[in-house]
Scaffold this motif. Sequence first.
Motif, PDB file in Angstrom:
ATOM      1  N   ALA A   5       0.834  -1.207   0.000  1.00 21.45           N
ATOM      2  CA  ALA A   5       0.000   0.000   0.000  1.00 21.45           C
ATOM      3  C   ALA A   5       0.866   1.253   0.000  1.00 21.45           C
ATOM      4  N   ARG A   6       1.938   1.236   0.784  1.00 25.03           N
ATOM      5  CA  ARG A   6       2.846   2.399   0.814  1.00 25.03           C
ATOM      6  C   ARG A   6       3.463   2.642  -0.564  1.00 25.03           C
ATOM      7  N   LEU A   7       3.926   1.567  -1.171  1.00 24.01           N
ATOM      8  CA  LEU A   7       4.582   1.675  -2.474  1.00 24.01           C
ATOM      9  C   LEU A   7       3.621   2.177  -3.547  1.00 24.01           C
ATOM     10  N   TYR A   8       2.464   1.526  -3.657  1.00 30.91           N
ATOM     11  CA  TYR A   8       1.510   1.896  -4.703  1.00 30.91           C
ATOM     12  C   TYR A   8       0.865   3.263  -4.419  1.00 30.91           C
ATOM     13  N   GLY A   9       0.476   3.500  -3.182  1.00 31.89           N
ATOM     14  CA  GLY A   9      -0.124   4.794  -2.833  1.00 31.89           C
ATOM     15  C   GLY A   9       0.859   5.934  -3.025  1.00 31.89           C
ATOM     16  N   GLY A  10       2.113   5.705  -2.639  1.00 35.74           N
ATOM     17  CA  GLY A  10       3.147   6.716  -2.830  1.00 35.74           C
ATOM     18  C   GLY A  10       3.427   6.976  -4.296  1.00 35.74           C
ATOM     19  N   SER A  11       3.443   5.916  -5.089  1.00 29.25           N
ATOM     20  CA  SER A  11       3.664   6.071  -6.530  1.00 29.25           C
ATOM     21  C   SER A  11       2.515   6.847  -7.175  1.00 29.25           C
ATOM     22  N   MET A  12       1.292   6.547  -6.748  1.00 34.56           N
ATOM     23  CA  MET A  12       0.139   7.280  -7.268  1.00 34.56           C
ATOM     24  C   MET A  12       0.237   8.754  -6.894  1.00 34.56           C
ATOM     25  N   TYR A  13       0.693   9.032  -5.673  1.00 35.04           N
ATOM     26  CA  TYR A  13       0.858  10.429  -5.258  1.00 35.04           C
ATOM     27  C   TYR A  13       1.919  11.119  -6.115  1.00 35.04           C
ATOM     28  N   ASP A  14       3.043  10.450  -6.330  1.00 34.69           N
ATOM     29  CA  ASP A  14       4.112  11.041  -7.142  1.00 34.69           C
ATOM     30  C   ASP A  14       3.601  11.403  -8.536  1.00 34.69           C
ATOM     31  N   LEU A  15       2.839  10.507  -9.141  1.00 33.62           N
ATOM     32  CA  LEU A  15       2.286  10.758 -10.474  1.00 33.62           C
ATOM     33  C   LEU A  15       1.315  11.938 -10.447  1.00 33.62           C
ATOM     34  N   ALA A  16       0.427  11.945  -9.464  1.00 33.13           N
ATOM     35  CA  ALA A  16      -0.557  13.033  -9.361  1.00 33.13           C
ATOM     36  C   ALA A  16       0.141  14.372  -9.103  1.00 33.13           C
ATOM     37  N   ALA A  17       1.193  14.364  -8.294  1.00 33.01           N
ATOM     38  CA  ALA A  17       1.935  15.599  -8.014  1.00 33.01           C
ATOM     39  C   ALA A  17       2.635  16.097  -9.270  1.00 33.01           C
ATOM     40  N   GLU A  18       3.198  15.172 -10.026  1.00 34.45           N
ATOM     41  CA  GLU A  18       3.874  15.533 -11.276  1.00 34.45           C
ATOM     42  C   GLU A  18       2.891  16.162 -12.264  1.00 34.45           C
ATOM     43  N   GLU A  19       1.677  15.615 -12.297  1.00 38.62           N
ATOM     44  CA  GLU A  19       0.651  16.123 -13.210  1.00 38.62           C
ATOM     45  C   GLU A  19      -0.161  17.284 -12.609  1.00 38.62           C
ATOM     46  N   LYS A  20       0.150  17.638 -11.352  1.00 38.03           N
ATOM     47  CA  LYS A  20      -0.528  18.734 -10.631  1.00 38.03           C
ATOM     48  C   LYS A  20      -2.041  18.509 -10.512  1.00 38.03           C
ATOM     49  N   LEU A  46     -14.586  -7.912  -8.040  1.00 39.55           N
ATOM     50  CA  LEU A  46     -13.407  -7.446  -8.784  1.00 39.55           C
ATOM     51  C   LEU A  46     -12.144  -8.232  -8.416  1.00 39.55           C
ATOM     52  N   SER A  47     -12.178  -8.914  -7.287  1.00 40.84           N
ATOM     53  CA  SER A  47     -11.021  -9.692  -6.834  1.00 40.84           C
ATOM     54  C   SER A  47     -11.173 -11.185  -7.117  1.00 40.84           C
ATOM     55  N   GLU A  48     -12.272 -11.566  -7.707  1.00 42.04           N
ATOM     56  CA  GLU A  48     -12.564 -12.981  -7.952  1.00 42.04           C
ATOM     57  C   GLU A  48     -11.676 -13.526  -9.078  1.00 42.04           C
ATOM     58  N   PRO A  49     -10.778 -14.460  -8.759  1.00 39.38           N
ATOM     59  CA  PRO A  49      -9.863 -14.978  -9.792  1.00 39.38           C
ATOM     60  C   PRO A  49     -10.548 -15.788 -10.888  1.00 39.38           C
ATOM     61  N   SER A  50     -11.754 -16.301 -10.621  1.00 43.31           N
ATOM     62  CA  SER A  50     -12.429 -17.100 -11.656  1.00 43.31           C
ATOM     63  C   SER A  50     -12.991 -16.227 -12.778  1.00 43.31           C
ATOM     64  N   ILE A  51     -13.085 -14.930 -12.546  1.00 41.75           N
ATOM     65  CA  ILE A  51     -13.531 -13.999 -13.586  1.00 41.75           C
ATOM     66  C   ILE A  51     -12.283 -13.482 -14.294  1.00 41.75           C
ATOM     67  N   PRO A  52     -12.243 -13.556 -15.620  1.00 42.28           N
ATOM     68  CA  PRO A  52     -11.052 -13.086 -16.351  1.00 42.28           C
ATOM     69  C   PRO A  52     -10.725 -11.625 -16.030  1.00 42.28           C
ATOM     70  N   LYS A  53      -9.432 -11.326 -15.984  1.00 33.08           N
ATOM     71  CA  LYS A  53      -8.971  -9.971 -15.657  1.00 33.08           C
ATOM     72  C   LYS A  53      -9.580  -8.925 -16.585  1.00 33.08           C
ATOM     73  N   LEU A  79      -4.303  -2.349  -9.864  1.00 34.01           N
ATOM     74  CA  LEU A  79      -4.501  -3.085  -8.610  1.00 34.01           C
ATOM     75  C   LEU A  79      -5.344  -4.339  -8.850  1.00 34.01           C
ATOM     76  N   CYS A  80      -6.356  -4.205  -9.681  1.00 31.62           N
ATOM     77  CA  CYS A  80      -7.234  -5.333 -10.009  1.00 31.62           C
ATOM     78  C   CYS A  80      -6.460  -6.420 -10.752  1.00 31.62           C
ATOM     79  N   GLU A  81      -5.686  -6.043 -11.745  1.00 31.01           N
ATOM     80  CA  GLU A  81      -4.913  -7.004 -12.536  1.00 31.01           C
ATOM     81  C   GLU A  81      -3.892  -7.744 -11.689  1.00 31.01           C
ATOM     82  N   ARG A  82      -3.318  -7.046 -10.731  1.00 34.57           N
ATOM     83  CA  ARG A  82      -2.286  -7.658  -9.883  1.00 34.57           C
ATOM     84  C   ARG A  82      -2.884  -8.406  -8.687  1.00 34.57           C
TER      85      ARG A  82
END
Length: 179
Positions: A5-20, A46-53, A79-82
């Motif tokens: 969560a830290r990694l993905y949330g932080g990465s999302m913040y970095d992207l949003a900050a870059e794009e303002k 959305l997390s059900e593995p039996s449903i195709p990504k 997040l869904c794909e992973r």
Amino acid sequence: MTQIARLYGGSMYDLAAEEKITDTVMEQMQTIRQLFGENPDYVRLLSEPSIPKEERTKLLETAFGQEAERYLVNFLKLLCERGILGEYAGCCEEFTRRYNVDHNIATAVVTSAVALTEEQMKALKDKLEKLSGKTVTLTQKTDPTVLAGLRVELEGKQLDGTVKSRLDGLSRKLNELIV
């Protein structure tokens, strides 16, 4: 909060900050978080593995594609794909934490026996802003065990002005004197 969560949330913040677009993305992330909380079956679907990504990501596109920032929709799809959509709430917390640091915002939780009036909340907020030197967002909780006074948690620090805490302090001092 997990490392993922830290990694993905932080990465999302970095992207949003870059794009303002941090303000917009934060607001939309919180709205989606609330929707997920109100509809846990949708998140399970959305997390059900039996449903195709592809089908699961189409569901996200249909639900949020026209309403949310494209970066946020793609983030949800990632997040869904992973298979880590369950980490979304933690991602939101990390995004908000980073946003607050960058915007000099402190969060505080005030606990009292009864609900405070708007004037009392404003006065407390002003005092906490002077104390911290930051803009404070204040959340109020009521707890009848407080009896009287206030307990404030500001950036991990406890400021306890409750009668119970004062009585506990007096009791400790008396016990020290008697022993």
